[in-house]
Design an enzyme around this catalytic site. Structure first.
Site, PDB file in Angstrom:
ATOM      1  N   SER A 139      92.036  34.409 -24.726  1.00 38.26           N
ATOM      2  CA  SER A 139      91.201  33.416 -24.153  1.00 38.26           C
ATOM      3  C   SER A 139      91.457  32.294 -25.231  1.00 38.26           C
ATOM      4  CB  SER A 139      89.779  33.884 -24.360  1.00 38.26           C
ATOM      5  OG  SER A 139      88.835  32.732 -24.145  1.00 38.26           O
ATOM      6  N   PHE A 196      82.877  33.248 -23.933  1.00 36.70           N
ATOM      7  CA  PHE A 196      82.392  34.626 -23.818  1.00 36.70           C
ATOM      8  C   PHE A 196      80.909  34.642 -24.220  1.00 36.70           C
ATOM      9  CE2 PHE A 196      86.555  36.606 -26.259  1.00 36.70           C
ATOM     10  CZ  PHE A 196      87.126  36.528 -25.161  1.00 36.70           C
ATOM     11  N   ASN A 207      87.261  25.936 -18.006  1.00 36.98           N
ATOM     12  CA  ASN A 207      85.971  26.236 -18.483  1.00 36.98           C
ATOM     13  C   ASN A 207      86.294  26.266 -20.152  1.00 36.98           C
ATOM     14  OD1 ASN A 207      86.052  29.419 -19.798  1.00 36.98           O
ATOM     15  ND2 ASN A 207      87.477  29.193 -18.254  1.00 36.98           N
ATOM     16  N   ASN A 249      95.681  35.135 -18.549  1.00 32.55           N
ATOM     17  CA  ASN A 249      94.589  34.192 -18.925  1.00 32.55           C
ATOM     18  C   ASN A 249      94.715  32.869 -18.529  1.00 32.55           C
ATOM     19  OD1 ASN A 249      91.844  33.799 -20.068  1.00 32.55           O
ATOM     20  ND2 ASN A 249      92.374  35.418 -21.353  1.00 32.55           N
ATOM     21  N   ASN A 294      89.277  30.059 -25.990  1.00 28.83           N
ATOM     22  CA  ASN A 294      88.071  29.422 -26.197  1.00 28.83           C
ATOM     23  C   ASN A 294      87.208  30.266 -27.200  1.00 28.83           C
ATOM     24  OD1 ASN A 294      88.129  27.464 -23.947  1.00 28.83           O
ATOM     25  ND2 ASN A 294      87.701  29.383 -22.745  1.00 28.83           N
ATOM     26  N   THR A 295      87.855  31.117 -27.930  1.00 30.39           N
ATOM     27  CA  THR A 295      87.166  31.683 -29.380  1.00 30.39           C
ATOM     28  C   THR A 295      88.211  31.429 -30.489  1.00 30.39           C
ATOM     29  OG1 THR A 295      86.193  33.517 -28.106  1.00 30.39           O
ATOM     30  CG2 THR A 295      86.539  33.819 -30.294  1.00 30.39           C
ATOM     31  N   LYS A 332      95.472  41.768 -21.860  1.00 25.13           N
ATOM     32  CA  LYS A 332      95.374  40.432 -21.091  1.00 25.13           C
ATOM     33  C   LYS A 332      96.192  39.554 -21.842  1.00 25.13           C
ATOM     34  CE  LYS A 332      92.506  37.534 -17.966  1.00 25.13           C
ATOM     35  NZ  LYS A 332      91.443  37.651 -17.370  1.00 25.13           N
TER      36      LYS A 332
END
Length: 343
Positions: free
Chosen positions: A179, A118, A114, A249, A181-182, A220
């Site tokens: 994460s 967010f 993925n 994560n 993805n940011t 996390k």
């Protein structure tokens, strides 16, 4: 097995084989079910109470962040056997997330990639929903992250605003600094940046709690940290009174992906599922050992069977969470895990 052989294939056909469409349709069904799903709890749930970081959990199996970002189906999750629910990751500002397609399943690898970014309706919207609909009948965690448009130098204030907005509703907060993805988010795991963030959030939590016990803050972590980097992170967490660690994560690694899915695995984003099983367990074991067992761990990553969950608990986790396992195996997995770990 009925879910894997019949229900999931039908869902994907109805969703034009788009995992995000399937997810959205599933969430709509669960959000409409609401309290009507409560009778299912007699089948799915197992009572195996445990107290961790001052909270009482009816069992050890929780829903990981990412499945119900905006808290739309809170009444349904306990009915499916979950002992706690973590919503989010939510950001101060509403944001659409990354461009589609951004969610990919790798069935041969039992994995998901993925790069959602967010996508959520924002902290204020989640607070309004929780105020109007109430919380689930199990502990509620809220995962908070940085708004994408906010510069890194303003990240602390961004997290702080989300904490303030959602403080009346959360039983614990998960500080998501891991994460992939940011852009730039994982730099917040660095010692000085994390220390500043945690100091501010803990001060804010104590202020908001008043004479009550402050709401637990958990961090996390990424599975891609080296042991020295993770040890340094844990030192910061202990210094600033963090209540626990969520490990882990998603990963940027593609190790363990089936060779027949290498083309799909080239998609950018975080990988979860079976390829992460061993690494998540190693990180849990390292955290438990490095902290002498004093810092509770929620183990998450590649939990696709009761045995996977039990091995995380044996490695030092106090609780476990599901995301990819639920997607691939269905709600029967919750029951199987509960029965395994409660035995």
């Amino acid at each position: 097995m009925l879910y894997e052989k019949l229900i999931r294939p039908v869902l994907y056909r109805l969703g034009s084989n788009d995992p995000e469409v399937v997810h959205e349709r599933t969430m709509r069904v669960l959000s409409r079910a609401g309290a009507a799903a409560a009778p299912l709890r007699r089948y799915f749930a197992v009572d195996d109470p445990v107290t961790v970081f001052g909270l009482s959990f009816p069992n050890r199996v929780g829903l990981a962040a990412g499945m119900d970002k905006d808290g739309r189906a809170l009444a349904a999750w306990p009915a499916l056997g979950f002992g706690f629910v973590e919503v989010g990751t939510v950001t101060r500002l509403a944001q659409p997330g990354n461009p589609k397609p951004r969610l990919f399943t790798l069935p041969r690898s039992e994995a998901v990639i993925n790069r959602m970014g967010f996508n959520n309706a924002g902290a204020e919207a989640l607070a309004r929903r929780l105020a109007s609909r109430g919380k689930p009948g199990v502990p509620l965690g809220v995962s908070i992250g940085k708004s994408k448009v906010v510069p890194l130098e303003e990240a602390v204030a961004d997290y702080q605003a989300s904490l303030r907005t959602l403080y009346p509703y959360a039983d614990y907060f998960a500080v998501n600094v891991s994460s992939p993805n940011t852009p730039g988010l994982r730099t917040l795991q660095d010692k000085s940046a994390l220390a500043e963030l945690l100091a501010t959030l803990q001060d804010t939590s104590r202020e908001l709690a008043g004479e009550r016990r402050p709401t637990p803050l958990l961090v996390k972590v990424a599975p891609d940290l080296t042991d020295p980097a993770l040890a340094e992170l844990l030192e910061v967490c202990e210094t600033h009174g963090v209540s626990g660690i969520i490990a882990t994560n998603t990963t940027l690694s593609r190790e363990g992906v089936d060779a027949r899915e290498r083309t799909l695995a080239a998609e950018t984003g975080g990988l979860s599922g079976r390829p992460l099983t061993a690494r998540a367990r190693d990180v849990v074991r390292f955290v438990h050992g490095e902290t002498g067992g004093k810092l509770p761990v929620i183990g998450v990553g590649g939990v696709l069977s009761g045995q996977d969950a039990q091995r995380l608990l044996d490695a030092g986790a106090s609780l476990v969470q599901l995301y990819t396992g639920l997607v691939l195996k269905g709600p029967g997995l919750v029951r199987r895990i509960n029965r395994t770990v409660a035995a």
